[in-house]
Scaffold this motif. Structure first.
Motif, PDB file in Angstrom:
ATOM      1  N   ARG A  38      21.619   9.475 -96.763  1.00 23.38           N
ATOM      2  CA  ARG A  38      20.392   9.826 -97.489  1.00 23.38           C
ATOM      3  C   ARG A  38      20.164  11.338 -97.472  1.00 23.38           C
ATOM      4  NH1 ARG A  38      16.783   6.654 -99.186  1.00 23.38           N
ATOM      5  NH2 ARG A  38      17.227   4.991 -97.692  1.00 23.38           N
ATOM      6  N   SER A  39      20.270  11.943 -96.298  1.00 25.89           N
ATOM      7  CA  SER A  39      20.064  13.400 -96.188  1.00 25.89           C
ATOM      8  C   SER A  39      21.154  14.165 -96.920  1.00 25.89           C
ATOM      9  CB  SER A  39      20.032  13.816 -94.716  1.00 25.89           C
ATOM     10  OG  SER A  39      18.963  13.217 -94.056  1.00 25.89           O
ATOM     11  N   CYS A  40      22.373  13.682 -96.821  1.00 25.39           N
ATOM     12  CA  CYS A  40      23.484  14.341 -97.497  1.00 25.39           C
ATOM     13  C   CYS A  40      23.279  14.305 -99.016  1.00 25.39           C
ATOM     14  CB  CYS A  40      24.794  13.663 -97.103  1.00 25.39           C
ATOM     15  SG  CYS A  40      26.248  14.478 -97.758  1.00 25.39           S
ATOM     16  N   LEU A  41      22.922  13.140 -99.547  1.00 28.62           N
ATOM     17  CA  LEU A  41      22.672  13.029-100.989  1.00 28.62           C
ATOM     18  C   LEU A  41      21.482  13.890-101.417  1.00 28.62           C
ATOM     19  CD1 LEU A  41      23.321   9.230-101.655  1.00 28.62           C
ATOM     20  CD2 LEU A  41      24.798  11.181-102.232  1.00 28.62           C
ATOM     21  N   ASP A  42      20.466  13.967-100.563  1.00 34.65           N
ATOM     22  CA  ASP A  42      19.330  14.838-100.875  1.00 34.65           C
ATOM     23  C   ASP A  42      19.770  16.288-101.002  1.00 34.65           C
ATOM     24  OD1 ASP A  42      17.540  12.732-100.994  1.00 34.65           O
ATOM     25  OD2 ASP A  42      16.746  13.048 -98.964  1.00 34.65           O
ATOM     26  N   SER A  43      20.738  16.715-100.160  1.00 35.30           N
ATOM     27  CA  SER A  43      21.222  18.100-100.254  1.00 35.30           C
ATOM     28  C   SER A  43      22.027  18.307-101.534  1.00 35.30           C
ATOM     29  CB  SER A  43      22.050  18.472 -99.020  1.00 35.30           C
ATOM     30  OG  SER A  43      23.329  17.873 -99.026  1.00 35.30           O
ATOM     31  N   LYS A 104      37.579  14.278-112.332  1.00 35.36           N
ATOM     32  CA  LYS A 104      37.333  15.705-112.486  1.00 35.36           C
ATOM     33  C   LYS A 104      38.560  16.518-112.072  1.00 35.36           C
ATOM     34  CE  LYS A 104      33.199  14.930-113.855  1.00 35.36           C
ATOM     35  NZ  LYS A 104      32.885  15.073-115.247  1.00 35.36           N
ATOM     36  N   ASP A 105      38.491  17.829-112.294  1.00 37.65           N
ATOM     37  CA  ASP A 105      39.600  18.725-111.981  1.00 37.65           C
ATOM     38  C   ASP A 105      39.809  18.906-110.482  1.00 37.65           C
ATOM     39  OD1 ASP A 105      39.989  19.261-114.720  1.00 37.65           O
ATOM     40  OD2 ASP A 105      38.494  20.867-114.660  1.00 37.65           O
ATOM     41  N   PHE A 106      38.705  18.944-109.738  1.00 35.22           N
ATOM     42  CA  PHE A 106      38.774  19.222-108.308  1.00 35.22           C
ATOM     43  C   PHE A 106      37.924  18.222-107.542  1.00 35.22           C
ATOM     44  CE2 PHE A 106      39.950  23.107-110.361  1.00 35.22           C
ATOM     45  CZ  PHE A 106      40.974  23.599-109.579  1.00 35.22           C
ATOM     46  N   LEU A 107      38.315  18.000-106.295  1.00 33.25           N
ATOM     47  CA  LEU A 107      37.639  17.053-105.429  1.00 33.25           C
ATOM     48  C   LEU A 107      37.218  17.774-104.161  1.00 33.25           C
ATOM     49  CD1 LEU A 107      36.980  14.033-104.990  1.00 33.25           C
ATOM     50  CD2 LEU A 107      39.268  13.769-104.076  1.00 33.25           C
ATOM     51  N   ALA A 108      35.938  17.681-103.825  1.00 26.05           N
ATOM     52  CA  ALA A 108      35.403  18.306-102.615  1.00 26.05           C
ATOM     53  C   ALA A 108      34.918  17.204-101.682  1.00 26.05           C
ATOM     54  CB  ALA A 108      34.251  19.252-102.959  1.00 26.05           C
ATOM     55  N   TYR A 109      35.495  17.135-100.499  1.00 25.08           N
ATOM     56  CA  TYR A 109      35.066  16.136 -99.521  1.00 25.08           C
ATOM     57  C   TYR A 109      33.884  16.682 -98.732  1.00 25.08           C
ATOM     58  CZ  TYR A 109      39.354  13.583-100.425  1.00 25.08           C
ATOM     59  OH  TYR A 109      40.349  12.877-101.034  1.00 25.08           O
ATOM     60  N   LEU A 110      32.916  15.807 -98.506  1.00 25.24           N
ATOM     61  CA  LEU A 110      31.738  16.172 -97.725  1.00 25.24           C
ATOM     62  C   LEU A 110      31.475  15.033 -96.749  1.00 25.24           C
ATOM     63  CD1 LEU A 110      29.436  18.273 -97.426  1.00 25.24           C
ATOM     64  CD2 LEU A 110      28.140  16.928 -99.083  1.00 25.24           C
ATOM     65  N   ASP A 111      31.388  15.365 -95.465  1.00 22.51           N
ATOM     66  CA  ASP A 111      31.116  14.342 -94.448  1.00 22.51           C
ATOM     67  C   ASP A 111      29.707  13.800 -94.625  1.00 22.51           C
ATOM     68  OD1 ASP A 111      33.629  14.733 -93.370  1.00 22.51           O
ATOM     69  OD2 ASP A 111      32.922  16.067 -91.778  1.00 22.51           O
ATOM     70  N   ALA A 116      24.928  19.945 -97.720  1.00 21.01           N
ATOM     71  CA  ALA A 116      25.482  20.992 -98.579  1.00 21.01           C
ATOM     72  C   ALA A 116      24.425  22.057 -98.836  1.00 21.01           C
ATOM     73  CB  ALA A 116      25.948  20.391 -99.899  1.00 21.01           C
ATOM     74  N   MET A 117      24.819  23.303 -98.722  1.00 19.90           N
ATOM     75  CA  MET A 117      23.923  24.393 -99.094  1.00 19.90           C
ATOM     76  C   MET A 117      23.629  24.257-100.591  1.00 19.90           C
ATOM     77  SD  MET A 117      23.395  25.999 -96.308  1.00 19.90           S
ATOM     78  CE  MET A 117      22.622  27.483 -96.879  1.00 19.90           C
ATOM     79  N   PRO A 118      22.470  24.719-101.046  1.00 17.60           N
ATOM     80  CA  PRO A 118      22.111  24.544-102.464  1.00 17.60           C
ATOM     81  C   PRO A 118      23.119  25.130-103.455  1.00 17.60           C
ATOM     82  CG  PRO A 118      20.196  25.203-101.204  1.00 17.60           C
ATOM     83  CD  PRO A 118      21.379  25.308-100.275  1.00 17.60           C
ATOM     84  N   ASP A 119      23.861  26.151-103.054  1.00 18.44           N
ATOM     85  CA  ASP A 119      24.834  26.755-103.964  1.00 18.44           C
ATOM     86  C   ASP A 119      26.274  26.342-103.658  1.00 18.44           C
ATOM     87  OD1 ASP A 119      25.078  28.157-101.570  1.00 18.44           O
ATOM     88  OD2 ASP A 119      25.256  30.112-102.536  1.00 18.44           O
ATOM     89  N   TRP A 120      26.458  25.268-102.901  1.00 19.99           N
ATOM     90  CA  TRP A 120      27.788  24.841-102.469  1.00 19.99           C
ATOM     91  C   TRP A 120      28.730  24.602-103.643  1.00 19.99           C
ATOM     92  CZ3 TRP A 120      29.956  19.570-101.768  1.00 19.99           C
ATOM     93  CH2 TRP A 120      31.126  19.573-100.990  1.00 19.99           C
ATOM     94  N   ILE A 121      28.323  23.781-104.608  1.00 15.09           N
ATOM     95  CA  ILE A 121      29.176  23.491-105.766  1.00 15.09           C
ATOM     96  C   ILE A 121      29.410  24.761-106.578  1.00 15.09           C
ATOM     97  CG2 ILE A 121      29.346  22.216-107.947  1.00 15.09           C
ATOM     98  CD1 ILE A 121      29.739  20.429-105.517  1.00 15.09           C
ATOM     99  N   GLU A 122      28.374  25.542-106.765  1.00 13.29           N
ATOM    100  CA  GLU A 122      28.501  26.797-107.519  1.00 13.29           C
ATOM    101  C   GLU A 122      29.528  27.719-106.864  1.00 13.29           C
ATOM    102  OE1 GLU A 122      25.643  30.400-109.165  1.00 13.29           O
ATOM    103  OE2 GLU A 122      24.796  28.868-107.852  1.00 13.29           O
ATOM    104  N   ARG A 123      29.495  27.810-105.549  1.00  8.69           N
ATOM    105  CA  ARG A 123      30.455  28.666-104.829  1.00  8.69           C
ATOM    106  C   ARG A 123      31.882  28.151-104.961  1.00  8.69           C
ATOM    107  NH1 ARG A 123      28.179  29.529 -98.993  1.00  8.69           N
ATOM    108  NH2 ARG A 123      30.229  30.458 -98.766  1.00  8.69           N
ATOM    109  N   ILE A 124      32.047  26.835-104.910  1.00  5.61           N
ATOM    110  CA  ILE A 124      33.384  26.266-105.098  1.00  5.61           C
ATOM    111  C   ILE A 124      33.903  26.636-106.488  1.00  5.61           C
ATOM    112  CG2 ILE A 124      34.695  24.116-105.369  1.00  5.61           C
ATOM    113  CD1 ILE A 124      32.802  22.875-103.260  1.00  5.61           C
TER     114      ILE A 124
END
Length: 186
Positions: A38-43, A104-111, A116-124
């Motif tokens: 729940r917290s991870c999805l909220d991030s 998608k083109d890329f896959l990012a694993y998240l425990d 995730a920081m708010p700009d995590w996807i943007e930074r990737i």
């Protein structure tokens, strides 16, 4: 006087960046820990790229029926998320399932216990655009394990290992390190 080679490279990078933003799937694997999910999805819900800027695959790894029900409810609230279930135990089997179902083109694993920081996807996306992996990186090789076959079946470039299939550094010279919990595969 500007160095014409570096100026040409800068203009080429800028042109590629304007062409297409890399598409990302976040793969979140869990086993009976819906309170963390729940917290991870909220991030992920508050990413600066917006919910239409990436997809989420939540993989329930042999969870109880109660966990499955809780995950279905959580995933239903995110328009860019879907839930998969793997009945084979282990994080590797679940991650592989997520990789197999990514479009998608890329896959990012998240425990599941990471935020995730708010700009995590943007930074990737910035790192991928900056380093502009070319066609040579489309056949993946996992350089951490030395395997010649990537869990994605060779459909994507291996960003987690910071190497493309031709052995060149793909993301290791990024201006900022990846946040904890980042293990993107492509």
């Amino acid at each position: 006087m500007r160095d014409t080679a570096s100026e040409t490279a800068r203009l080429a990078r800028a042109g590629r960046q304007a062409e297409q933003v890399p598409s990302i799937t976040v793969c979140l694997v869990t086993h009976n820990r819906p309170y963390y999910v729940r917290s991870c999805l909220d991030s992920l819900r508050v990413q600066t790229v917006g919910l239409d800027g990436f997809d989420v695959i939540v993989v329930d790894s042999c969870g109880t029926p109660e966990t499955g029900a809780a995950l279905r409810e959580m995933v239903a609230t995110l328009p860019n998320a879907r839930l998969l279930r793997v009945d084979r135990p282990g994080a590797s089997a679940a991650r592989n399932m997520g990789a197999e179902h990514s479009t998608k083109d890329f896959l990012a694993y998240l425990d599941d216990d990471a935020l995730a920081m708010p700009d995590w996807i943007e930074r990737i996306q910035e790192v991928i655009q900056e380093h502009a992996p070319g066609p040579a990186s489309s056949a993946a090789r996992c350089c951490r394990s030395g395997r010649s076959r990537c869990p994605t079946g060779g459909r994507k470039a291996c960003v987690a290992c910071s190497r493309s299939s031709n052995g060149t550094e793909a993301a290791s010279s990024a201006p900022r390190p990846s946040p904890p919990g980042l293990s993107p595969m492509a």
